[in-house]
Design a protein around this motif. Structure first.
Motif, mmCIF file in Angstrom:
data_model
loop_
_atom_site.group_PDB
_atom_site.id
_atom_site.type_symbol
_atom_site.label_atom_id
_atom_site.label_comp_id
_atom_site.label_asym_id
_atom_site.label_seq_id
_atom_site.Cartn_x
_atom_site.Cartn_y
_atom_site.Cartn_z
ATOM 1 N N LYS A 70 0.850 -1.192 0.000
ATOM 2 C CA LYS A 70 0.000 0.000 0.000
ATOM 3 C C LYS A 70 0.885 1.242 0.000
ATOM 4 O O LYS A 70 1.757 1.387 0.853
ATOM 5 N N THR A 71 0.659 2.119 -0.979
ATOM 6 C CA THR A 71 1.395 3.374 -1.089
ATOM 7 C C THR A 71 0.386 4.509 -1.013
ATOM 8 O O THR A 71 -0.620 4.505 -1.717
ATOM 9 N N THR A 72 0.655 5.490 -0.151
ATOM 10 C CA THR A 72 -0.237 6.636 -0.016
ATOM 11 C C THR A 72 0.540 7.910 -0.278
ATOM 12 O O THR A 72 1.607 8.122 0.306
ATOM 13 N N ILE A 73 0.004 8.750 -1.146
ATOM 14 C CA ILE A 73 0.555 10.079 -1.397
ATOM 15 C C ILE A 73 -0.509 11.061 -0.929
ATOM 16 O O ILE A 73 -1.649 11.022 -1.395
ATOM 17 N N THR A 74 -0.144 11.944 0.007
ATOM 18 C CA THR A 74 -1.082 12.934 0.530
ATOM 19 C C THR A 74 -0.556 14.324 0.217
ATOM 20 O O THR A 74 0.624 14.609 0.433
ATOM 21 N N ILE A 75 -1.433 15.166 -0.284
ATOM 22 C CA ILE A 75 -1.060 16.546 -0.596
ATOM 23 C C ILE A 75 -1.438 17.399 0.606
ATOM 24 O O ILE A 75 -2.620 17.569 0.915
ATOM 25 N N ASN A 76 -0.430 17.911 1.290
ATOM 26 C CA ASN A 76 -0.668 18.706 2.495
ATOM 27 C C ASN A 76 -0.925 20.166 2.192
ATOM 28 O O ASN A 76 -1.589 20.856 2.962
ATOM 29 N N GLU A 77 -0.394 20.656 1.080
ATOM 30 C CA GLU A 77 -0.569 22.065 0.726
ATOM 31 C C GLU A 77 -0.649 22.175 -0.782
ATOM 32 O O GLU A 77 0.153 21.586 -1.500
ATOM 33 N N PHE A 78 -1.622 22.918 -1.262
ATOM 34 C CA PHE A 78 -1.827 23.093 -2.694
ATOM 35 C C PHE A 78 -1.991 24.578 -2.958
ATOM 36 O O PHE A 78 -2.918 25.214 -2.457
ATOM 37 N N LYS A 79 -1.052 25.154 -3.702
ATOM 38 C CA LYS A 79 -1.101 26.579 -4.013
ATOM 39 C C LYS A 79 -1.229 26.755 -5.515
ATOM 40 O O LYS A 79 -0.578 26.053 -6.284
ATOM 41 N N THR A 80 -2.035 27.699 -5.907
ATOM 42 C CA THR A 80 -2.202 28.002 -7.325
ATOM 43 C C THR A 80 -1.760 29.430 -7.609
ATOM 44 O O THR A 80 -1.711 30.276 -6.709
ATOM 45 N N ASN A 81 -1.448 29.695 -8.859
ATOM 46 C CA ASN A 81 -1.113 31.044 -9.333
ATOM 47 C C ASN A 81 -0.065 31.739 -8.474
ATOM 48 O O ASN A 81 -0.205 32.901 -8.102
ATOM 49 N N GLN A 82 0.989 31.020 -8.152
ATOM 50 C CA GLN A 82 2.068 31.576 -7.356
ATOM 51 C C GLN A 82 3.026 32.361 -8.251
ATOM 52 O O GLN A 82 3.353 31.928 -9.359
ATOM 53 N N PRO A 83 3.487 33.517 -7.802
ATOM 54 C CA PRO A 83 4.447 34.284 -8.612
ATOM 55 C C PRO A 83 5.793 33.555 -8.659
ATOM 56 O O PRO A 83 6.240 32.987 -7.667
ATOM 57 N N LEU A 84 6.396 33.545 -9.820
ATOM 58 C CA LEU A 84 7.713 32.932 -10.000
ATOM 59 C C LEU A 84 8.678 33.990 -10.505
ATOM 60 O O LEU A 84 8.326 34.806 -11.359
ATOM 61 N N SER A 85 9.891 33.951 -10.008
ATOM 62 C CA SER A 85 10.895 34.900 -10.479
ATOM 63 C C SER A 85 11.298 34.534 -11.906
ATOM 64 O O SER A 85 11.149 33.388 -12.335
ATOM 65 N N GLY A 86 11.830 35.482 -12.631
ATOM 66 C CA GLY A 86 12.210 35.285 -14.023
ATOM 67 C C GLY A 86 13.293 34.241 -14.228
ATOM 68 O O GLY A 86 13.407 33.650 -15.302
ATOM 69 N N ASN A 87 14.101 33.990 -13.205
ATOM 70 C CA ASN A 87 15.187 33.016 -13.365
ATOM 71 C C ASN A 87 14.854 31.657 -12.760
ATOM 72 O O ASN A 87 15.721 30.806 -12.602
ATOM 73 N N GLU A 88 13.601 31.429 -12.431
ATOM 74 C CA GLU A 88 13.180 30.174 -11.810
ATOM 75 C C GLU A 88 13.477 28.952 -12.682
ATOM 76 O O GLU A 88 13.830 27.894 -12.196
ATOM 77 N N PHE A 89 13.326 29.095 -13.996
ATOM 78 C CA PHE A 89 13.490 27.959 -14.892
ATOM 79 C C PHE A 89 14.625 28.160 -15.894
ATOM 80 O O PHE A 89 14.553 27.694 -17.018
ATOM 81 N N ILE A 90 15.658 28.823 -15.472
ATOM 82 C CA ILE A 90 16.822 29.021 -16.347
ATOM 83 C C ILE A 90 17.770 27.844 -16.172
ATOM 84 O O ILE A 90 18.140 27.481 -15.055
ATOM 85 N N PHE A 91 18.129 27.216 -17.293
ATOM 86 C CA PHE A 91 19.025 26.066 -17.270
ATOM 87 C C PHE A 91 20.469 26.545 -17.191
ATOM 88 O O PHE A 91 20.930 27.314 -18.033
ATOM 89 N N ASN A 92 21.182 26.100 -16.172
ATOM 90 C CA ASN A 92 22.577 26.477 -15.977
ATOM 91 C C ASN A 92 23.453 25.341 -16.504
ATOM 92 O O ASN A 92 23.771 24.399 -15.780
ATOM 93 N N GLU A 93 23.842 25.430 -17.763
ATOM 94 C CA GLU A 93 24.610 24.374 -18.420
ATOM 95 C C GLU A 93 25.927 24.087 -17.708
ATOM 96 O O GLU A 93 26.325 22.927 -17.540
ATOM 97 N N ALA A 94 26.614 25.121 -17.267
ATOM 98 C CA ALA A 94 27.917 24.948 -16.614
ATOM 99 C C ALA A 94 27.795 24.084 -15.350
ATOM 100 O O ALA A 94 28.663 23.256 -15.067
ATOM 101 N N LYS A 95 26.716 24.266 -14.628
ATOM 102 C CA LYS A 95 26.504 23.494 -13.398
ATOM 103 C C LYS A 95 26.446 21.997 -13.699
ATOM 104 O O LYS A 95 27.040 21.182 -12.992
ATOM 105 N N TYR A 96 25.765 21.630 -14.768
ATOM 106 C CA TYR A 96 25.592 20.214 -15.083
ATOM 107 C C TYR A 96 26.820 19.630 -15.769
ATOM 108 O O TYR A 96 27.132 18.454 -15.564
#
Length: 105
Positions: A70-96
């Motif tokens: 038996k596997t249970t996944i429970t969502i304790n907090e659900f937020k919608t329409n949260q502001p994201l900074s402009g660099n939230e999804f920038i891929f840093n090639e050098a890091k990888y």
């Protein structure tokens, strides 16, 4: 196994579904939906998807395997329409590259 990223779409393929019980869970009214795989070869016996009847958000997912695990996944907090900074999804090639990843452009 159902992954959190699949919780909203997994049932559309290879499952039959029907209403199940309504329960009070931590002061919330949760409507469960029973999902059963349509393919005999599935390792999943049953899935119960719990929906909060007030917010219409997924509260939890209970998966029972054919081996009765038996596997249970429970969502304790659900937020919608949260502001994201402009660099939230920038891929840093050098890091990888530094970590030894091969990057195919």
């Amino acid at each position: 196994m159902i992954m959190p990223s699949q919780m909203l779409t997994f049932y559309k393929k290879d499952f039959s579904y029907k209403w199940d019980i309504v329960q009070q869970v931590k002061g919330r009214k949760i409507q469960y939906i029973e999902l059963k795989p349509t393919k005999q070869a599935s390792d999943i016996k049953l899935i119960l998807l719990g929906i909060d009847t007030t917010t219409k958000h997924i509260y939890n997912l209970i998966q029972i395997g054919k081996n009765e695990a038996k596997t249970t996944i429970t969502i304790n907090e659900f937020k919608t329409n949260q502001p994201l900074s402009g660099n939230e999804f920038i891929f840093n090639e050098a890091k990888y590259k530094k970590l030894g990843y091969y990057i195919n452009k």
